[in-house]
Write a protein that holds these residues in place. Structure first.
Motif, PDB file in Angstrom:
ATOM      1  N   LEU A   1      23.846  19.227  34.208  1.00 28.34           N
ATOM      2  CA  LEU A   1      25.157  18.885  33.665  1.00 28.34           C
ATOM      3  C   LEU A   1      26.184  19.945  34.057  1.00 28.34           C
ATOM      4  CD1 LEU A   1      25.715  16.454  31.825  1.00 28.34           C
ATOM      5  CD2 LEU A   1      25.729  18.046  29.914  1.00 28.34           C
TER       6      LEU A   1
ATOM      7  N   LEU B   1      17.353  20.618  30.894  1.00 28.95           N
ATOM      8  CA  LEU B   1      18.107  19.379  30.699  1.00 28.95           C
ATOM      9  C   LEU B   1      19.592  19.576  30.986  1.00 28.95           C
ATOM     10  CD1 LEU B   1      16.549  18.133  27.365  1.00 28.95           C
ATOM     11  CD2 LEU B   1      16.322  17.084  29.610  1.00 28.95           C
ATOM     12  N   THR B   2      20.120  20.752  30.618  1.00 28.20           N
ATOM     13  CA  THR B   2      21.561  20.949  30.692  1.00 28.20           C
ATOM     14  C   THR B   2      22.014  21.603  31.985  1.00 28.20           C
ATOM     15  OG1 THR B   2      21.011  22.700  29.153  1.00 28.20           O
ATOM     16  CG2 THR B   2      22.360  20.918  28.323  1.00 28.20           C
TER      17      THR B   2
ATOM     18  N   TYR C   1      17.229  16.745  34.839  1.00 29.92           N
ATOM     19  CA  TYR C   1      18.139  16.053  33.943  1.00 29.92           C
ATOM     20  C   TYR C   1      17.592  14.674  33.584  1.00 29.92           C
ATOM     21  CZ  TYR C   1      22.557  14.153  32.224  1.00 29.92           C
ATOM     22  OH  TYR C   1      23.529  13.589  31.458  1.00 29.92           O
TER      23      TYR C   1
END
Lengths: 303, 711
Positions: free
Chosen positions: A182, A178-179, A126
C-alpha cells in the motif's frame, strides 16, 4: 498553523459526536433485556436525554460491563489497548522503513526489471489473506526453523510486548507485509510525479548529485500523500490486527473484539468499536497535522 | 561556424571585453539529440553547431518544438527521460561536457554554467525556503558551512534586487509573486558566479512589465559579472535589444545566424522573415490581414529529407524538398540555410519593411467607427471577493476588489479589447458577463435584456448568445470526448434543432474554422495547439452567438499559429457580424484585433477609447507604461522612458485615491487623496481617462512603440 489546527480539531470533534451517536443507537437496539442493567442509571427518558447520560458515563470512563468477563469494559480496554498499539505501531513503522526505499527504488527504475519484481513481490504480500500469510510464517520460521516464537508476546503491557522481540517478530511481520505494498505503491507514483517536476531539474542544474536530488527534493515532496495515507489506513491496520491477534493468540483489542463478537458480549463490542472510532478519527487528524508540518503551503494558507 | 562577432547594432554591449578574442567559451559542434518516448523517436536536435564567446550573449529563437530548449538542455545534459545525445560535442573552456563523467559534470552545473527555467512557480521546490534553495547551490560548489552559504544566498538575493532579501530568504516560494520567484531562480543560477548563464524562456510566464525588469536584470548582471548568456525564447522582441547574436532554429536545425541587428533588419531565411511578418505589432490596423505561416511545424519523428521549412515556404521549389541546404551565407558573419534566400533591397533592407512603414503613416481606414447598436452594455459592474480569517467561524476581514465600477459597451460586429496585467480583474469581468459569477453591483445588458433580472428559460436563451474561448484550449476540451461530441454538446444542452441536422452543422463548422472533416472523430490530444483553439472557436460558434468572450485565446500559441487564429477570428467576425470581448495581456495583439480598447488596473477601468488612438497616443500613464514595456523587435530597443516598475499592489487593500499612484511616475499629493473619475480626456474625442495628470496627445508622426518604427 494554529487556525488550521483548531479547525481540524473541531471537525474531528464533530465526527466523534456522530460516532458516539451511532454507537449509542446500536447499543439501545441490542437484543437482551439484561442490557438495561448494564447501561447504568436511566432516570431520564427519551433518546437524547438518555444519550447524554450515557455520554456522561463514557466520558468518565464507564463503557459498560462485560457480560462474559464479569469486569468493566474499561478494565479490559486498559489491558489490551497498549498491547495493540505496540503491535500495530511497530508494524506500521516497519512497513514504512521497508516501503520508502522500495517505492523510491521503483520510481527511479520506473518500468524496469527492478520495478516489476518489487511490484510483484509487494502485491503478492498484499494479496495474500493475513491468516494464510500468518500461518505460513509460523510454519516456516517458528515450526521449521525455530527462529521466532509461534505465539505473540504474552507479557502484559506495552513494554512487555515491545521487549519480547522473539515473539513479536512474526505478528508484526504479518501485519507489515500487508501494508508495505500500500505504502510503496503510493510512494512510487508520487515519487514519479515529483521526479518529473521542474524543481528537480532545477536541483540538478545546481549541480546536485542523484542521491541529494532524491533525498532533499524528491523524497520530502513525495511523502506528502503517503502521510495522508497512513492516517487513512488506521482502520485497515486495526482490522488486520483482529485477524493477526487471533492467529498469534495475542491478547490485544483485536483478540478481545473477536472473542466478544463470537460470544455476543455486546458491551465489549460496542465499547471497543467506540474506541476504534476515536482511533480512526485521531489517525486522520494526526495525518493532517503531519501534512501541515511537511508542507509549508498548508501551514500558512490556514485552510 | 562563425566565431563571436562584434555587436553591430546593439550599442556597445560588449562590456569592455574584446569579442572574438581567444577561443570561445562554449562550443557546440554538430549536436544531435534524440528523445525516445512511448516507442517514438524524436530527432529534437539535428546537427546544431554554435559558439558563445566570453561575455557574449546569444539569442536562440524558434517556435515550440523547434529544438531550442533541447539544445540548451543538451549543453548541461539535463535532458528529460529518454533523451540522449547521439553525436556531436559540447565543449566549455576546453572541457568536453558530452564525454565527461556525471560527477565531474555536477561541478560544471551551477558552478560554471547556471540555468534559469521558464516557469518559476514550478521550478522552485515548494517545501524549501528560498534561502535554503539558493544556499544549496553554494554548499554544493563552495563547500562552505551552512551559515556562510546562507549569508552568500542573501547576498545573491540582494544582487538580483530582491526586495528585503533577509526576509525573503526565510520564506517559501508560494509567498512570492511571479517576478520575485524568477529573481530567486536567477539568484540560484548566479550564486556561484558562473561564466555562462542559460535562460530558457525566462519571462514567458510573467507580465510584460515584469518581463522587462527581469530582462534588464539579466542584462545588467551580464555586464557586471562579465558572464556569457544564452537567451532561449520564442519571442523575437525579448532578444531584440539584448543579445549580440541570434540563432534562429527550425525543425531541430539552425536556419539563420548573425548579429542581432542583421537578422532582424535584413533576414535572409524565409522562415525568419515569415516569423517577423506574423508579429501583430507589425500589422497595419483595420482590415489588414496578419501574415501567417501556413501549415504546422514539422513532425520530428519522421523528418522529411531536404529543407525542413520547404513545406511551408512560399519561395520553395522542387529542389528544396530533396536537398539539405548548408548553413552558410554570402556575407561574413551572416549564415543561413536556404537555397533561395529572401531578396534584399538595394539599400540592404528587406522590401516588406518599407511597405509597412508607409502603411503605418496613414490612419487606418477603420478609424471611422460606424454607429451600431450595442450588443452588450456593462454598467457599474462591481465584484468583491471576501477575505476571511479565523479558525472556527470565518470572519470577514476584508475584501478583494476584483472589479470596481466598470462600464463599457460593445457594438455589434465590433471587438472590445480588455488589457491589463495579471490580477487586474479582466478575467473576472469575463466571468461576470458569462454568468459564471454573480456581480455585487451593476448591470449587464445583453441585446437590451438585463441578464441579472432574467431567470429560467429566458436566461438560458440569452446565455446561448454569449459564448467563451479560453487561453488553455486543451484544458477546456474534454479529453474523453471526440471533436464531434464536443461540438454537439451545446446543441443538445439548448435543444437546438433536430439531431439529424447536428451532423451537418458540425461538419459545416469544422470546415469554417479550417479543420479537415476527419477531425470530427479525433480527441483533443490528437490535435495541435492551433487546431485545438480552432475547435474551441467552432464550439463557441455552434449556437450562433452574438458575442464571444475570448480570454487570452492566443497567449499559449506560437507566433505563426497565433496569426492564423487571429485572422480566422476576424474572418468569422465579418462573416457573421460577431462581437468579441477580447481579453489579453498583450497590447500588440489587442491593438491588432480590437476596435475599442479598455485598460484595466487593479479592478478599475483607467482608460477607454478607439484602439489605434490609444496605442498611438495613450493618455493614462499606466497605458503608456504597458506600451513601453513591450519589447519592440524592429527598433531593438525598449522605450526611452523608464517603464513602470514593480508589480501591482495587493487588491485586498488597494491604494487610496488613484490605485495606480504607487507605481506612477507622475503621481502627486492629490492622487493619494482623490480618486480620479473616468472622464473624457482633454483635447481628445471619444477618449475616457481616469487620471489627474493625463499625458498630452502625441503629435502626429511621433514615435510610438507599438507601431513599427523602422528608423
Amino acid at each position: 498553523m494554529t487556525a488550521y489546527l483548531a479547525r481540524r480539531v473541531l471537525q474531528a470533534l464533530v465526527v466523534l459526536v456522530v460516532v458516539t451517536l451511532i454507537v449509542y443507537a446500536l447499543l439501545t437496539r441490542v437484543p437482551g433485556s439484561a442490557l438495561g442493567a448494564v447501561l447504568g442509571p436511566h432516570a431520564a427518558s427519551g433518546f437524547l436525554p438518555r444519550y447524554f447520560s450515557w455520554l456522561n458515563q463514557v466520558l468518565h470512563g464507564n463503557l459498560g460491563f462485560s457480560l462474559l468477563h464479569n469486569e468493566p469494559v474499561s478494565t479490559l480496554l486498559a489491558a489490551s489497548l497498549p498491547r495493540t498499539v505496540a503491535l500495530t505501531g511497530t508494524a506500521v513503522l516497519l512497513a514504512l522503513i521497508v516501503a520508502i526505499p522500495v517505492g523510491m527504488l521503483q520510481a527511479v527504475n520506473k518500468n524496469k526489471l527492478v520495478d516489476h519484481v518489487l511490484r510483484a513481490l509487494t502485491l503478492l504480500c498484499y494479496g495474500t489473506p493475513s491468516f494464510v500469510l500468518g500461518s505460513v510464517l509460523i510454519l516456516v520460521f517458528a515450526v521449521k526453523l525455530k527462529w521466532f516464537g509461534g505465539e505473540g508476546p504474552q507479557a502484559p503491557g506495552f513494554v512487555g510486548v515491545i521487549t519480547d522481540w522473539r515473539d513479536l517478530t512474526l505478528p508484526v511481520l504479518t501485519l507489515a507485509l500487508l501494508t508495505i505494498a500500500l505504502f510503496s505503491r503510493y510512494l512510487r507514483s508520487s515519487a514519479i510525479d515529483s521526479l518529473a517536476q521542474d524543481y528537480v531539474r532545477t536541483a540538478r542544474a545546481k549541480g546536485a548529485g542523484e542521491r541529494r536530488v532524491l533525498r532533499r527534493h524528491v523524497l520530502r515532496n513525495s511523502l506528502l500523500p503517503v502521510v495522508t495515507l497512513i492516517g487513512l489506513t488506521v482502520p485497515q491496520i486495526l482490522a488486520g490486527a483482529v485477524v493477526v491477534e487471533s492467529i498469534f493468540n495475542f491478547q490485544g483489542m483485536g483478540y478481545q473484539l473477536w472473542y466478544a463478537a463470537e460470544n455476543h458480549d455486546f458491551p465489549v463490542v460496542l465499547g471497543f468499536t467506540l474506541v476504534i472510532g476515536v482511533g480512526v478519527v485521531a489517525g486522520s487528524l494526526l495525518a493532517d497535522v503531519g501534512y501541515a508540518l511537511l508542507d509549508p503551503r498548508v501551514r500558512y494558507a490556514g485552510r | 561556424m562563425t566565431s563571436s562577432l562584434p555587436a553591430t547594432g546593439s550599442g556597445g554591449v560588449q562590456g569592455g571585453r574584446p569579442a572574438g578574442a581567444g577561443e570561445p567559451l562554449l562550443q557546440v559542434t554538430d549536436l544531435h539529440t534524440e528523445i525516445r518516448r512511448a516507442g517514438k523517436l524524436v530527432r529534437a536536435v539535428d546537427g546544431v553547431s554554435l559558439t558563445v564567446g566570453q561575455g557574449e550573449s546569444l539569442g536562440l529563437v524558434g517556435e515550440s518544438g523547434c529544438g531550442k530548449t533541447m539544445t540548451a538542455l543538451s549543453v548541461l545534459r539535463l535532458l528529460p527521460p529518454g533523451g540522449v545525445i547521439t553525436s556531436g560535442r559540447v565543449t566549455m573552456a576546453g572541457l568536453d561536457l558530452t564525454a565527461m563523467a556525471e560527477t565531474d559534470l555536477e561541478r560544471v552545473r551551477g558552478g560554471q554554467i547556471g540555468m534559469v527555467f521558464q516557469d518559476p512557480a514550478s521550478s522552485l521546490n515548494p517545501t524549501m525556503t528560498i534561502g535554503d534553495q539558493v544556499a544549496e547551490a553554494v554548499l554544493l560548489h563552495r563547500g562552505n558551512d551552512r551559515r556562510a552559504a546562507l549569508e552568500r544566498a542573501v547576498q545573491t538575493l540582494r544582487l538580483v534586487k530582491m526586495p528585503e532579501p533577509e526576509r525573503v530568504a526565510a520564506q517559501f516560494p508560494h509567498h512570492l509573486s511571479g517576478g520575485m520567484r524568477q529573481r530567486a531562480m536567477i539568484a540560484i543560477a548566479l550564486a556561484c558566479e558562473p561564466r555562462l548563464l542559460i535562460a530558457d524562456e525566462p519571462t514567458t510566464a510573467l507580465d510584460v512589465t515584469v518581463q522587462r525588469e527581469i530582462l534588464e536584470l539579466i542584462d545588467e548582471l551580464r555586464h557586471r559579472l562579465g558572464m556569457a548568456v544564452i537567451l532561449v525564447t520564442h519571442d523575437l522582441g525579448v532578444i531584440a535589444g539584448r543579445t549580440d547574436r541570434i540563432a534562429v532554429m527550425y525543425g531541430g536545425r539552425i536556419v539563420e545566424t548573425a548579429a542581432t541587428a542583421t537578422v532582424l533588419g535584413r533576414p535572409r531565411h524565409p522562415y525568419t522573415e515569415a516569423l517577423m511578418r506574423a508579429l501583430p505589432e507589425l500589422a497595419a490596423t483595420g482590415s489588414g490581414r496578419l501574415a501567417s505561416i501556413p501549415g504546422l511545424p514539422p513532425d520530428l519523428t519522421e523528418p522529411a529529407g531536404g529543407c525542413r521549412f520547404a513545406a511551408r515556404c512560399e519561395h520553395a521549389r522542387e529542389y528544396c524538398a530533396s536537398r539539405v541546404p548548408e548553413l552558410d551565407g554570402d556575407h561574413p558573419g551572416h549564415s543561413y540555410a536556404c537555397f533561395f534566400p529572401v531578396a534584399q533591397a538595394a539599400d540592404g533592407s528587406a522590401p516588406w519593411l518599407n511597405q509597412l512603414s508607409t502603411a503605418n503613416g496613414h490612419p487606418p481606414a477603420a478609424a471611422a467607427v460606424p454607429q451600431q447598436p450595442p450588443v452588450l452594455q456593462v454598467q457599474g459592474l462591481t465584484k468583491h471577493f471576501a477575505v476571511t480569517r479565523g479558525a472556527l467561524l470565518a470572519r470577514r476581514v476584508g475584501s478583494v476588489s476584483a472589479v470596481d465600477d466598470v462600464s463599457f459597451e460593445i457594438a455589434a460586429g465590433q471587438t472590445f479589447g480588455l488589457v491589463g496585467e495579471s490580477g487586474c480583474g479582466k478575467s473576472t469581468v469575463a466571468r461576470l458577463i458569462a454568468g459564471v459569477a454573480q456581480p455585487d453591483a451593476g448591470s449587464i445588458l445583453f441585446r437590451g435584456a438585463d441578464l441579472n433580472q432574467l431567470t429560467g428559460r429566458d436566461l438560458r436563451g440569452q446565455r446561448a448568445g454569449i459564448q467563451l474561448m479560453f487561453q488553455d484550449a486543451y484544458g477546456s476540451l474534454d479529453p474523453r470526448m471526440r471533436a464531434a461530441s464536443i461540438l454537439r454538446e451545446p446543441l443538445l444542452i439548448h435543444n437546438s434543432g433536430r439531431k439529424r441536422a447536428h451532423r451537418r452543422t458540425v461538419a459545416r463548422l469544422l470546415d469554417e474554422v479550417g479543420l479537415p472533416p476527419d477531425t470530427a472523430d479525433r480527441f483533443a490530444r490528437q490535435l495541435s495547439g492551433g487546431q485545438r483553439q480552432r475547435l474551441a472557436l467552432a464550439r463557441a460558434l455552434i449556437l450562433q452567438p452574438r458575442l464571444i468572450i475570448a480570454d487570452e485565446p492566443v497567449s499559449a500559441l506560437d507566433v505563426s499559429v497565433q496569426a492564423q487564429i487571429l485572422n480566422l477570428m476576424r474572418k468569422l467576425q465579418r462573416q457573421y457580424g460577431l462581437s468579441y470581448l477580447f481579453i489579453s495581456h498583450d497590447l500588440s495583439v489587442v491593438r491588432y484585433m480590437a476596435d475599442v480598447i479598455g485598460v484595466m488596473y487593479l479592478g478599475k477601468l483607467v482608460e477607454l477609447g478607439p484602439a489605434h488612438e490609444i496605442a498611438a497616443s495613450p493618455s493614462h500613464p499606466y497605458t503608456r507604461g504597458l506600451i513601453d514595456a513591450i519589447p519592440a523587435v524592429l527598433t531593438g530597443k525598449d522605450g526611452a522612458r523608464p517603464a513602470i516598475s514593480g508589480e501591482p499592489p495587493s487588491p485586498t487593500n488597494p491604494p487610496s485615491g488613484c490605485r495606480f499612484r504607487t507605481r506612477c511616475p507622475r503621481a502627486e499629493q492629490i492622487c493619494a487623496e482623490q480618486e480620479p473619475p473616468l472622464v473624457p480626456a482633454a483635447g481628445r474625442t471619444g477618449r475616457l481617462t481616469a487620471c489627474h495628470f493625463p499625458l498630452p496627445p502625441v503629435p502626429p508622426g511621433g514615435t510610438v512603440q507599438v507601431t513599427a518604427n523602422t528608423e
